[in-house]
Design a protein around this motif. Structure first.
Motif, PDB file in Angstrom:
ATOM      1  N   GLN A  11     -10.441   0.523  -1.368  1.00 34.19           N
ATOM      2  CA  GLN A  11     -10.797   0.103  -0.007  1.00 34.19           C
ATOM      3  C   GLN A  11     -11.633  -1.171  -0.027  1.00 34.19           C
ATOM      4  OE1 GLN A  11     -12.836   3.328   1.896  1.00 34.19           O
ATOM      5  NE2 GLN A  11     -10.928   4.105   2.743  1.00 34.19           N
ATOM      6  N   ASN A  18     -10.933   5.547  -1.629  1.00 37.31           N
ATOM      7  CA  ASN A  18     -12.209   4.843  -1.775  1.00 37.31           C
ATOM      8  C   ASN A  18     -12.168   3.684  -2.761  1.00 37.31           C
ATOM      9  OD1 ASN A  18     -13.977   5.853   0.045  1.00 37.31           O
ATOM     10  ND2 ASN A  18     -14.502   7.644  -1.211  1.00 37.31           N
ATOM     11  N   TYR A  47      -4.705   2.152   0.807  1.00 42.63           N
ATOM     12  CA  TYR A  47      -6.000   1.667   1.319  1.00 42.63           C
ATOM     13  C   TYR A  47      -6.872   2.803   1.850  1.00 42.63           C
ATOM     14  CZ  TYR A  47      -2.913   1.645   5.401  1.00 42.63           C
ATOM     15  OH  TYR A  47      -1.986   1.999   6.347  1.00 42.63           O
ATOM     16  N   GLU A  48      -6.332   4.023   1.879  1.00 42.36           N
ATOM     17  CA  GLU A  48      -7.133   5.175   2.301  1.00 42.36           C
ATOM     18  C   GLU A  48      -8.047   5.692   1.181  1.00 42.36           C
ATOM     19  OE1 GLU A  48      -7.436   6.422   5.247  1.00 42.36           O
ATOM     20  OE2 GLU A  48      -5.807   5.319   6.235  1.00 42.36           O
ATOM     21  N   LYS A  97      -0.349   9.313   1.804  1.00 43.78           N
ATOM     22  CA  LYS A  97      -1.507   8.490   2.160  1.00 43.78           C
ATOM     23  C   LYS A  97      -1.293   7.065   1.682  1.00 43.78           C
ATOM     24  CE  LYS A  97      -5.788  11.199   2.221  1.00 43.78           C
ATOM     25  NZ  LYS A  97      -7.085  11.275   1.551  1.00 43.78           N
ATOM     26  N   ASN A 108      -8.391  -4.919   3.225  1.00 47.79           N
ATOM     27  CA  ASN A 108      -7.368  -3.882   3.347  1.00 47.79           C
ATOM     28  C   ASN A 108      -7.594  -2.980   4.570  1.00 47.79           C
ATOM     29  OD1 ASN A 108      -6.248  -4.844   0.977  1.00 47.79           O
ATOM     30  ND2 ASN A 108      -7.326  -3.366  -0.314  1.00 47.79           N
ATOM     31  N   HIS A 109      -8.044  -3.562   5.677  1.00 50.62           N
ATOM     32  CA  HIS A 109      -8.343  -2.725   6.843  1.00 50.62           C
ATOM     33  C   HIS A 109      -7.079  -2.088   7.424  1.00 50.62           C
ATOM     34  CE1 HIS A 109      -9.727  -1.465  10.797  1.00 50.62           C
ATOM     35  NE2 HIS A 109     -10.893  -1.338  10.187  1.00 50.62           N
ATOM     36  N   ARG A 110      -7.192  -0.803   7.723  1.00 44.35           N
ATOM     37  CA  ARG A 110      -6.081   0.022   8.174  1.00 44.35           C
ATOM     38  C   ARG A 110      -5.270  -0.589   9.335  1.00 44.35           C
ATOM     39  NH1 ARG A 110      -8.371   5.500   9.962  1.00 44.35           N
ATOM     40  NH2 ARG A 110      -8.740   5.773   7.748  1.00 44.35           N
ATOM     41  N   PRO A 117       0.818  -1.215   0.000  1.00 44.39           N
ATOM     42  CA  PRO A 117       0.000   0.000   0.000  1.00 44.39           C
ATOM     43  C   PRO A 117       0.856   1.272   0.000  1.00 44.39           C
ATOM     44  CG  PRO A 117       0.186  -0.829   2.237  1.00 44.39           C
ATOM     45  CD  PRO A 117       0.985  -1.778   1.363  1.00 44.39           C
TER      46      PRO A 117
END
Ligand code: PLP
Length: 360
Positions: free
Chosen positions: A314, A311, A308-309, A305, A318-320, A69
């Motif tokens: 996402q 839209n 995965y930030e 950034k 791909n959770h932060r 990412p």
């Protein structure tokens, strides 16, 4: 641009052959030889190279492709272009490249490929990544947009995976304004890439279309610009490496800064020279950036950034929370100038200004 480049483009203009022709052929042959691969296919830009590589490797809808990412958005967008899903994994703290240990937990039945980025100009850990790929039958694509002339254990970037992708965008270590290249040792990948570049037409089968394709052809003018630069790439790299050596020596002594580290068996071609500015409540990375700007020094953040930030990238996988190293890196990195045309005075102005900021 030097006289060589200008003369070469003028010759093309006078020749009457502006679109893909002899100059593109010449660049492809020289580029393949330079990387130590059998085949090279020139295309219109680095994003098209990635798209073409994924298509040539048979990546399609519903497939998953593992990548980092912490890269330029084109890496992940190319995966969406073939209808596949980008699955991000966290990076290595020291090199900012894919962490091979994070790949295995991300592999599912749908995983078909890994796109490895040699971020800032340093190859990733190909021994570990290629071994994993072999075990799980995955294609490995090298995003070499930033790593022309870098080496990994005596192999050149572009020859470290199943297929390599380069960019000749205006800011890259060699450039033709816009441009791209695919490298491979696999004849089938080569033939598919050539067809995809020109509407799915086979060589010598005019107006017969065997598959989907695009118009991703490079012009002879762009190729004419890149050829003399390829000749100079060794000296261009040397200058960048010498500047990096000077910076490492000076900034390595400043407590708040971490200079780039090079892992064993690799060379770094410093497409970017990136400092890690340690978090400190009083003096932040952004404050250092503002200070440098006021002194006439342009810096950049690669990248502010994580992907995965955004839209369109996402997906639930791909959770932060899965990316602590990427999160930290995006808040700490600062790229300072390392262009080969910087003067000695400019290099010293950069060093003195950063020292002034930290009062050392
Ligand atoms: C520049 C770059 C690309 C895209 O190349 P373009 O020629 O701009 O399309 C892809 N990946 C990375 C890592 C890059 O730096």
């Amino acid at each position: 641009m030097g006289k060589d480049e200008i003369d070469a483009v003028v010759d093309v203009l006078k020749s009457g052959q502006l679109a893909q022709g002899k100059k593109v052929d010449e660049l492809e042959k020289k580029f393949a030889k330079f990387c130590g691969v059998k085949y090279a296919v020139a295309v219109v830009n680095g994003t098209a190279a990635l798209h073409t590589a994924l298509f040539a490797c048979g990546i399609k809808q519903e497939d998953e492709v593992i990548t980092t990412p912490f890269t330029f958005v084109a890496t992940a967008n190319s995966i969406l272009m073939v209808g596949a899903k980008p699955v991000f994994v966290d990076i290595d703290e020291k090199t900012f490249n894919l962490n091979p240990e994070k790949i295995k937990p991300a592999i599912t039945k749908k995983t078909k490929a890994i796109i490895v980025v040699n971020l800032y100009g340093q190859p990733a850990d190909y021994a570990a990544i290629n071994e994993m790929a072999k075990k799980y039958n995955l294609i490995v694509i090298e995003d070499a947009a930033q790593s022309i002339n870098a080496r990994y254990k005596n192999k050149m970037s572009g020859n470290l995976a199943d297929i390599g992708c380069f960019s000749f965008y205006a800011t890259k270590n060699i450039m033709s304004g816009e441009g791209g290249m695919i490298t491979t040792n696999d004849k089938l990948h080569y033939e598919k890439a050539r067809m995809f570049r020109h509407h799915g037409e086979k060589q010598n089968k005019r107006y017969e279309y065997f598959d989907l394709g695009y118009n991703y052809r490079m012009t002879d003018m762009a190729a004419a610009l890149a050829i003399p630069q390829l000749k100079k790439i060794k000296s261009i790299t040397k200058i960048r490496q010498n500047f990096a050596k000077i910076f490492n020596d000076k900034f390595g002594k400043i407590e708040n800064l971490t200079v780039p580290t090079i892992s064993q068996g690799r060379t770094h071609v410093y497409h970017q020279y990136v400092l890690r500015v340690k978090k400190n409540p009083k003096i932040s990375r952004d404050e250092l950036q503002r200070f440098l700007k006021n002194k006439g020094i342009q810096t950049n953040i690669h990248y502010p950034k994580p992907l995965y930030e955004f839209n369109h990238l996402q997906f639930p996988v791909n959770h932060r929370s899965k990316f602590p190293v990427t999160e930290k890196a995006s808040k700490e990195v600062l790229s300072i100038p390392i262009h080969p045309h910087l003067s000695g005075n400019e290099i010293h102005h950069i060093i003195d200004t950063i020292k002034e900021f930290y009062c050392v």
